[in-house]
Design a protein around this motif. Sequence first.
Motif, PDB file in Angstrom:
ATOM      1  N   CYS A 185     112.192  27.798  23.903  1.00 53.42           N
ATOM      2  CA  CYS A 185     113.183  28.081  22.756  1.00 53.42           C
ATOM      3  C   CYS A 185     112.901  29.464  22.391  1.00 53.42           C
ATOM      4  O   CYS A 185     112.288  30.123  22.449  1.00 53.42           O
TER       5      CYS A 185
ATOM      6  N   MET B 230     106.553  26.244  22.775  1.00 47.92           N
ATOM      7  CA  MET B 230     107.936  25.421  22.249  1.00 47.92           C
ATOM      8  C   MET B 230     108.948  25.962  23.773  1.00 47.92           C
ATOM      9  O   MET B 230     109.408  26.670  23.797  1.00 47.92           O
TER      10      MET B 230
ATOM     11  N   GLN C  13     116.115  25.231  13.410  1.00 50.11           N
ATOM     12  CA  GLN C  13     116.611  26.184  14.359  1.00 50.11           C
ATOM     13  C   GLN C  13     116.058  25.867  15.964  1.00 50.11           C
ATOM     14  O   GLN C  13     115.337  26.587  15.920  1.00 50.11           O
ATOM     15  N   HIS C  14     116.645  25.727  17.188  1.00 44.44           N
ATOM     16  CA  HIS C  14     116.079  25.656  18.594  1.00 44.44           C
ATOM     17  C   HIS C  14     116.982  25.868  19.012  1.00 44.44           C
ATOM     18  O   HIS C  14     118.022  25.881  18.909  1.00 44.44           O
ATOM     19  N   THR C  15     116.120  26.790  20.388  1.00 43.76           N
ATOM     20  CA  THR C  15     117.643  26.852  21.722  1.00 43.76           C
ATOM     21  C   THR C  15     116.521  25.875  22.970  1.00 43.76           C
ATOM     22  O   THR C  15     115.523  26.035  22.488  1.00 43.76           O
TER      23      THR C  15
ATOM     24  N   PHE D 195     113.036  30.971  19.855  1.00 44.15           N
ATOM     25  CA  PHE D 195     112.483  31.909  18.373  1.00 44.15           C
ATOM     26  C   PHE D 195     110.926  31.054  19.279  1.00 44.15           C
ATOM     27  O   PHE D 195     110.152  31.920  17.568  1.00 44.15           O
ATOM     28  N   HIS D 196     110.940  30.067  19.516  1.00 43.27           N
ATOM     29  CA  HIS D 196     109.477  30.023  18.751  1.00 43.27           C
ATOM     30  C   HIS D 196     108.730  29.528  21.042  1.00 43.27           C
ATOM     31  O   HIS D 196     107.520  28.805  20.696  1.00 43.27           O
TER      32      HIS D 196
HETATM   33 CU   LIG Z   1     112.699  26.353  18.782  1.00 41.95          CU
END
Ligand SMILES: [Cu+2]
Length: 168
Positions: A133, A141, A97-99, A135-136
């Motif tokens: 993102c 990212m 999952q990414h944002t 999360f990353h």
């Molecule tokens: Cu991500």
Amino acid sequence: MRKMLIAVAIVALVGTVGCGKSKKSSNSTATTAASGATTTEAPPVTLEGTVNNKGTTTLSGGALTVTQQDFSFSPTFVKAGAGATIAITLKNEGKNQHTFTIDALSVDQEVQPGQTATVNLRLPAGGTVAFYCRFHKGSGMQGAFVLPGSSGSGPGTTQPAPSPQGGY
Ligand SMILES: [Cu+2]
């Protein structure tokens, strides 16, 4: 007399060989200029931290597709005009999952793996608008919209030494 003949023969031989070898094809430089929309040149701006750079594109029209992967945005940098309005289609081609998050514009769009999402935004008149993102970001990212007057894009600007990029 005999020596003379041999010498002449040798000279003739060398001459012939030399002539034969002088015909070398000098036309082997094939220049293939990549004229795609996204280029992989040096990033137009320097972002803090790791950036997995998948290239730079220049916005044309009001629509843009940004592909999310594990763990990058493609394109990573988008050159756009002042105050541009953009409809962004996010495509998550990764397994995670990414944002697509922009603090300055209060954008925070989550995209599930294999899904797409649309974000409409209006860019400011100038500067750099970073996206990432949630999360990353630490894995590289992140990317940015590069607007006129963006710091670091002009000539004569001193930039810090290039940080290691694309390191996995
Ligand atoms: Cu991500």
